[in-house]
Scaffold this active site. Sequence first.
Site, PDB file in Angstrom:
ATOM      1  N   HIS A   1      27.482 -25.845  18.530  1.00 40.11           N
ATOM      2  CA  HIS A   1      26.720 -25.201  17.433  1.00 40.11           C
ATOM      3  C   HIS A   1      27.577 -24.195  16.652  1.00 40.11           C
ATOM      4  CE1 HIS A   1      23.126 -26.791  19.543  1.00 40.11           C
ATOM      5  NE2 HIS A   1      23.770 -26.402  20.621  1.00 40.11           N
TER       6      HIS A   1
ATOM      7  N   LYS B   1      46.327 -15.794  -2.273  1.00 41.32           N
ATOM      8  CA  LYS B   1      45.629 -16.881  -1.589  1.00 41.32           C
ATOM      9  C   LYS B   1      46.543 -17.977  -1.055  1.00 41.32           C
ATOM     10  CE  LYS B   1      41.622 -17.878  -1.945  1.00 41.32           C
ATOM     11  NZ  LYS B   1      40.518 -17.993  -1.058  1.00 41.32           N
TER      12      LYS B   1
ATOM     13  N   SER C   1      45.960 -19.759  -5.497  1.00 40.67           N
ATOM     14  CA  SER C   1      44.971 -19.592  -6.549  1.00 40.67           C
ATOM     15  C   SER C   1      45.663 -19.243  -7.860  1.00 40.67           C
ATOM     16  CB  SER C   1      44.009 -18.469  -6.148  1.00 40.67           C
ATOM     17  OG  SER C   1      43.381 -17.927  -7.279  1.00 40.67           O
TER      18      SER C   1
ATOM     19  N   GLU D   1      40.940 -29.906   2.755  1.00 37.98           N
ATOM     20  CA  GLU D   1      39.672 -30.007   2.006  1.00 37.98           C
ATOM     21  C   GLU D   1      39.577 -31.351   1.296  1.00 37.98           C
ATOM     22  OE1 GLU D   1      38.581 -25.586   0.515  1.00 37.98           O
ATOM     23  OE2 GLU D   1      40.558 -26.272  -0.045  1.00 37.98           O
TER      24      GLU D   1
END
Length: 488
Positions: free
Chosen positions: A154, A281, A275, A288
């Site tokens: 979970h 970043k 970024s 992804e």
Amino acid sequence: MNILRRGRLSAGQDEDIMNFTSSMEADTRIFEADIEVDRAHVVMLKEQGIIKNSDCSAILKGLEKIKNEGIGKLDTSYEDVHIALEARLIELVGEDTGGRMHSGRSRNDEVATCIRFTLRDELINIMAEIHDLVNTLAKTASKHHETLMPGFTHTQHAQPTTLAHHLLAHANAFLRDLGRIKGAYGRTNLNPLGAAAFASTGFPINRKRTTELLGFDSQLGNSMDAVSTRDFMIESLACYANLMTDLSRLAEELILWSSSEFGFIELDDSYTSTSSIMPQKKNPDMAELMRGKTGTVHGALVSVLTICKALPYSYNRDLQEATPHLWRATDTARSCVRMAEGMVRTAKIKKDRMKKASTVGFTTATELADTIVRETGIPFRTAHHIVGYVAKTGDMPALSDLDRLSLEIIGIKLSEKGLSEKSIINALDPMDNIKKRHITGGTAPEETKRQVTVINKELSSSKNELRKIRLNIEKASGKLEKTCQQYS
Ligand code: ARG
């Protein structure tokens, strides 16, 4: 003059209609296969006395020229590569010769043969990439048999585990993906050629011979089935879909693990982006994209299933619409396997962070309850009750805490039933938890080492199998090449 439409059909087609109809773009994937299929068919026609030696020789020479010219030389006003190639052949050697190549054949068996011929190579390629991925997972695991980390259920800290145990979980999933693809390969590498439009042919063709020359394992036994089915495509797509689901779960973990909250790993710079506005970043974009591309592959499976659903037998043009999905999914899945391999291989593992996190959230509670059961003989459910109560307070319990609670809950102190301070200390030690779980499949270093050995064995036998498959194909292609040289 269009060699296909000139008889039955009169009007030419405007560009819009032609574009709608054409499969030329996707057919770049099967251009080379088409030449091989043509060559095998022509060789067989000659050997069966269906065409003359001189025609065979001229056609083979023409095909050689077309191969060297490339698909770019074909007339794109034709609706597919098969007829465009035949038109070019006729242009080169004349209709009296070139017009004989398509004897005893249809584009229906031709295209099915080309797709299977091309797909089998792709399946081999993706299997080899999965070998690399599993190898990298097992190799990385080998360095981390004792690297503690929390295991999750979970997405909540659950019990301690090791990085080896976790990576090997993924490796096992990918090995099953490999097995499924191997199964799909066996049902793909079958020869439809000779089925013609669907009813086979009255020419005395030799299907065994084209099967042999094209390196198929055997021939499809019913000509209507041979041209109608795309189940081999669906099966490959289903394998890819499963594979992508497995990859997406790995990708998701790489993303989570490289976040500041987890800080378990740092991905290599090459697998990250930054970024355009936030200079600090470092984003896990490749992982992804892998997660996102899962949708592309799942979509391809659903597309082909839906295209084939309720299609009456035998060939229908709908089937043309299925093929581009196959290639897109093939390329996507393959590149994702490669990216995953590289990401795992180059990731920096932050052992200290993982170790620190391994006990956060009282992950040793299960072992504490188990220990109480083993030491005192009380039922597991009762131990679960007592330890659950302790967990609520958030503190790591000492014997006195457990005694106080057990007195309250079951009216007796656990120490009086044999629980010792030492066994509690052991139960709360994550490495002790790990080592106790040494049954098959467990977390203990000796056990994860055994798992690596099993995986390595499976890998080497799978690599051997793949080598044999490749050798068979190479042998067939050598035989075809030699025969063509001899006949041209
Ligand atoms: N381009 C077609 C396909 O991909 C080839 C077969 C065409 N056959 C036909 N009867 N129109 O399916």
